[in-house]
Design an enzyme around this catalytic site. Structure first.
Site, PDB file in Angstrom:
ATOM      1  N   GLU A  99       0.836  -1.191   0.000  1.00  0.00           N
ATOM      2  CA  GLU A  99       0.000   0.000   0.000  1.00  0.00           C
ATOM      3  C   GLU A  99       0.876   1.248   0.000  1.00  0.00           C
ATOM      4  OE1 GLU A  99      -4.107  -1.484   2.027  1.00  0.00           O
ATOM      5  OE2 GLU A  99      -2.560  -0.833   3.405  1.00  0.00           O
ATOM      6  N   CYS A 112       3.371   8.640   0.751  1.00  0.00           N
ATOM      7  CA  CYS A 112       3.882   7.769   1.806  1.00  0.00           C
ATOM      8  C   CYS A 112       4.111   6.396   1.171  1.00  0.00           C
ATOM      9  CB  CYS A 112       2.858   7.702   2.936  1.00  0.00           C
ATOM     10  SG  CYS A 112       3.345   6.612   4.278  1.00  0.00           S
ATOM     11  N   CYS A 119       6.523  -6.248   7.661  1.00  0.00           N
ATOM     12  CA  CYS A 119       7.614  -5.657   8.423  1.00  0.00           C
ATOM     13  C   CYS A 119       8.023  -6.634   9.511  1.00  0.00           C
ATOM     14  CB  CYS A 119       7.158  -4.343   9.063  1.00  0.00           C
ATOM     15  SG  CYS A 119       8.477  -3.464   9.940  1.00  0.00           S
ATOM     16  N   CYS A 123       6.343  -3.903  16.074  1.00  0.00           N
ATOM     17  CA  CYS A 123       5.992  -2.917  17.100  1.00  0.00           C
ATOM     18  C   CYS A 123       4.571  -3.217  17.589  1.00  0.00           C
ATOM     19  CB  CYS A 123       6.103  -1.497  16.538  1.00  0.00           C
ATOM     20  SG  CYS A 123       7.801  -1.110  16.059  1.00  0.00           S
ATOM     21  N   CYS A 126       1.360  -1.567  15.931  1.00  0.00           N
ATOM     22  CA  CYS A 126       1.328  -1.345  14.478  1.00  0.00           C
ATOM     23  C   CYS A 126       0.741  -2.555  13.755  1.00  0.00           C
ATOM     24  CB  CYS A 126       2.742  -1.068  13.971  1.00  0.00           C
ATOM     25  SG  CYS A 126       2.804  -0.806  12.185  1.00  0.00           S
ATOM     26  N   SER A 200      11.899   7.239   7.806  1.00  0.00           N
ATOM     27  CA  SER A 200      11.498   6.986   9.194  1.00  0.00           C
ATOM     28  C   SER A 200      11.980   5.608   9.614  1.00  0.00           C
ATOM     29  CB  SER A 200       9.972   7.072   9.301  1.00  0.00           C
ATOM     30  OG  SER A 200       9.557   6.790  10.618  1.00  0.00           O
ATOM     31  N   LEU A 224      10.563   6.922  18.230  1.00  0.00           N
ATOM     32  CA  LEU A 224      11.080   6.736  19.588  1.00  0.00           C
ATOM     33  C   LEU A 224      10.020   6.158  20.522  1.00  0.00           C
ATOM     34  CD1 LEU A 224      13.708   7.181  21.157  1.00  0.00           C
ATOM     35  CD2 LEU A 224      12.826   9.408  21.861  1.00  0.00           C
ATOM     36  N   ASN A 299      -3.676   5.456  16.368  1.00  0.00           N
ATOM     37  CA  ASN A 299      -4.805   5.077  15.533  1.00  0.00           C
ATOM     38  C   ASN A 299      -5.197   3.669  15.966  1.00  0.00           C
ATOM     39  OD1 ASN A 299      -4.957   7.401  13.799  1.00  0.00           O
ATOM     40  ND2 ASN A 299      -3.008   6.709  12.944  1.00  0.00           N
ATOM     41  N   CYS A 342      -1.324   6.198   9.880  1.00  0.00           N
ATOM     42  CA  CYS A 342      -0.115   5.563  10.392  1.00  0.00           C
ATOM     43  C   CYS A 342      -0.434   4.239  11.053  1.00  0.00           C
ATOM     44  CB  CYS A 342       0.524   6.446  11.452  1.00  0.00           C
ATOM     45  SG  CYS A 342       1.078   7.996  10.825  1.00  0.00           S
TER      46      CYS A 342
HETATM   47  N1  SAH Z   1       9.383   1.230  10.294  1.00  0.00           N
HETATM   48  C1  SAH Z   1       9.501   2.651  10.188  1.00  0.00           C
HETATM   49  C2  SAH Z   1       8.628   3.211   9.120  1.00  0.00           C
HETATM   50  C3  SAH Z   1       7.129   3.082   9.389  1.00  0.00           C
HETATM   51  S1  SAH Z   1       6.586   4.668   9.735  1.00  0.00           S
HETATM   52  C4  SAH Z   1       9.254   3.286  11.539  1.00  0.00           C
HETATM   53  O1  SAH Z   1       8.813   2.601  12.445  1.00  0.00           O
HETATM   54  O2  SAH Z   1       9.561   4.450  11.707  1.00  0.00           O
HETATM   55  C5  SAH Z   1       5.144   4.466  10.470  1.00  0.00           C
HETATM   56  C6  SAH Z   1       4.965   5.435  11.629  1.00  0.00           C
HETATM   57  O3  SAH Z   1       3.667   5.231  12.117  1.00  0.00           O
HETATM   58  C7  SAH Z   1       5.918   5.098  12.757  1.00  0.00           C
HETATM   59  O4  SAH Z   1       6.317   6.210  13.492  1.00  0.00           O
HETATM   60  C8  SAH Z   1       5.053   4.189  13.569  1.00  0.00           C
HETATM   61  O5  SAH Z   1       5.489   4.083  14.873  1.00  0.00           O
HETATM   62  C9  SAH Z   1       3.706   4.871  13.456  1.00  0.00           C
HETATM   63  N2  SAH Z   1       2.603   3.970  13.787  1.00  0.00           N
HETATM   64  C10 SAH Z   1       2.574   2.636  13.694  1.00  0.00           C
HETATM   65  N3  SAH Z   1       1.407   2.155  14.131  1.00  0.00           N
HETATM   66  C11 SAH Z   1       0.656   3.203  14.516  1.00  0.00           C
HETATM   67  C12 SAH Z   1      -0.655   3.349  15.034  1.00  0.00           C
HETATM   68  N4  SAH Z   1      -1.448   2.302  15.241  1.00  0.00           N
HETATM   69  N5  SAH Z   1      -1.089   4.588  15.310  1.00  0.00           N
HETATM   70  C13 SAH Z   1      -0.305   5.660  15.078  1.00  0.00           C
HETATM   71  N6  SAH Z   1       0.926   5.584  14.567  1.00  0.00           N
HETATM   72  C14 SAH Z   1       1.428   4.378  14.297  1.00  0.00           C
END
Ligand code: SAH
Length: 363
Positions: A99, A112, A119, A123, A126, A200, A224, A299, A342
Site C-alpha cells: 500500500e 507515503c 515488516c 511494534c 502497528c 522513518s 522513539l 490510531n 499511520c
Molecule cells: N518502520 C519505520 C517506518 C514506518 S513509519 C518506523 O517505524 O519508523 C510508520 C509510523 O507510524 C511510525 O512512526 C510508527 O510508529 C507509526 N505507527 C505505527 N502504528 C501506529 C498506530 N497504530 N497509530 C499511530 N501511529 C502508528
C-alpha cells in the site's frame, strides 16, 4: 534446461540507476546518452512501453524490447478518504501487494511509500507489524510506487515530498532503499532532491550509522515512542538490542543540515507513555539535540491492545514538551476512514507467524 543463449534473461530497466543503464547500453554498442532519454520517458512522462519511446532509434528500441523488460506495479484499488487522503493498493510482479498513500497539502503533496511487504519489527501498536516480514521491495518496486502515484495523481511534473513511512522498515532493506533514493534523485528522472524525502526508522543502529555517511541524505525521523528502555522495550522489540541511549547518541552524531532537525515520532498510548513525567523525561533526553517531536495519537484498530489518550491528555503532553523548549507538533490523523493512517497499512492474506517475525527483527 534453459538455453541462456537463446533466451537471455531480460535486464530489468526499472531497477537500473542511470549510470548502470549507460553501461548496459554501451556494452550493446549504443550511445550512453540515450539513458537520459529513457529516464525521461520512464519517470517524467510515465511511459513504460519501449515501443512508445519515439525519439529512440528503431535499432535501440529493438535492443530494449529484446534484452530489457520494464515492470510497473499494478493499481488494484484506489480509495479516497473524506479528507482527501488516498490509499493505493498495488500488486507487484510476483503477486505480492503493498500500500502507498497520498496525503495532499501537508503543506506539500506527500507520497507515503512502502519499503517492504510487511515488516519484521513487530511494534506492539502497528498493524503492519502483525503481518511479519514477507519480503523486501526492490529499488524498482519502491520507485515504482512513486511512478504509479505520480501518474495517477497527475503530479509527475510537480514538486512532491516522499515519506518512507508506509509498510516496512527502510533501514532493514538498506541497499534497495538507498538505490531507490538515487534513482528518484536523478536529474533526468524525477529529480527529487533528498531534502524532499524523509526516512522513518525504528532505530536499526548499524544502519543508522551507515546512513550518516550517505551522499544522498534524506531527512531523518526516528520512531522513539518512549523515553526509557523499560517502556520502549515493551513497544518496540528491537529496543532490546539497540536501546534508547544508543539511538540518541547516534542521533547526536548524525549530520543534520542547516535549518533542519531530526524528527522524533512518538505514538501516544493511553496509560503507557502519556504522562507529564514521560514528557519531562523526553524533553531531558532530547536536550541540546536539533530535534522536533511529532506526537502521533494512536490510531486504534482491532487486535491492537492499546487505546488513544483523551484530547486533554494529548494536549497536556504536547504542552509539557513545549514548555521545556521542545518543538512539538501533534500529527493530525489523515485517512483513518479508509485505514490509510499511520500503522494501519496491512495487506490481508500475507501473514507470517509471530515467532518468525521476532527472529527476523532481532537478527
Ligand atoms: N518502520 C519505520 C517506518 C514506518 S513509519 C518506523 O517505524 O519508523 C510508520 C509510523 O507510524 C511510525 O512512526 C510508527 O510508529 C507509526 N505507527 C505505527 N502504528 C501506529 C498506530 N497504530 N497509530 C499511530 N501511529 C502508528
Amino acid at each position: 534446461m534453459i538455453d541462456q543463449q537463446e533466451h537471455p534473461v531480460a535486464i530489468a530497466l526499472h531497477e537500473l540507476e542511470r549510470l548502470s543503464l549507460e553501461d548496459a547500453l554501451a556494452t550493446r554498442g549504443h550511445q550512453r546518452f540515450h539513458a537520459r532519454q529513457i529516464f525521461r520517458w520512464l519517470y517524467r512522462r510515465g511511459v513504460d512501453d519501449v515501443a512508445a519511446m519515439t525519439d529512440l532509434s528503431r535499432d535501440l528500441r529493438d535492443t530494449l524490447a529484446r534484452e530489457f523488460a520494464v515492470s510497473t506495479p499494478q493499481l488494484v484499488v484506489r480509495e479516497r478518504s473524506t479528507d482527501g487522503t488516498e490509499k493505493f493498493l498495488l500488486r507487484l510482479a510476483d503477486g505480492r501487494q503493498v500500500e502507498s498513500v497520498f496525503i495532499p497539502d501537508t503543506p506539500a503533496q506527500t507520497f507515503c511509500i512502502s519499503t517492504q511487504v510487511g515488516c519484521a519489527m513487530a511494534c506492539a501498536f502497528c498493524l503492519t507489524g502483525k503481518m511479519g516480514l514477507v519480503r523486501n521491495l526492490s529499488a524498482g518496486e519502491i520507485v515504482g510506487q512513486v511512478r504509479v502515484l505520480a501518474g495517477a495523481l497527475d503530479l509527475r511534473d510537480k514538486a512532491f515530498n516522499i515519506v518512507l513511512m508506509g509498510m516496512g522498515e527502510p533501514l532493514h532493506n538498506y541497499d534497495e532503499t538507498m538505490k531507490a533514493l538515487r534513482i528518484l534523485a536523478d536529474a533526468h528522472g524525477f529529480g527529487l532532491p533528498p531534502r524532499r524525502v524523509t526516512l522513518s526508522t525504528v532505530g536499526l543502529l548499524p544502519a543508522l550509522e551507515r546512513l550518516a555517511q550517505e551522499p544522498i541524505m534524506p531527512n531523518l525521523a526516528v520512531s522513539l515512542h518512549a523515553p526509557t528502555d523499560a517502556q520502549r522495550g515493551e513497544l518496540v522489540p528491537l529496543n532490546r538490542k539497540y536501546g534508547v541511549a544508543d539511538i540518541i547518541a547516534a542521533c547526536r552524531k548524525f549530520p543534520v543540515k542547516k535549518r533542519s532537525r531530526i524528527t522524533f515520532e512518538y505514538v501516544l498510548l493511553a496509560g503507557v507513555n502519556d504522562t507529564p513525567e514521560d514528557a519531562v523525561r523526553l524533553a531531558r533526553l532530547l536536550a541540546g539535540l536539533k530535534s522536533k517531536v511529532n506526537v502521533i495519537p494512536l490510531n486504534a484498530a482491532p487486535g491492537i491492545p492499546f487505546t488513544r489518550p483523551s484530547d486533554e491528555t494529548i494536549d497536556r503532553f504536547a504542552a509539557t514538551l513545549a514548555e521545556r523548549g521542545v518543538l512539538v507538533s501533534v500529527r493530525k490523523s489523515r485517512g483513518r476512514d479508509i485505514r490509510a493512517a499511520c500503522g494501519q497499512l496491512i495487506v490481508e492474506g500475507q501473514n507470517r507467524s509471530a515467532g518468525q517475525k521476532l527472529a527476523i527483527a532481532m537478527s
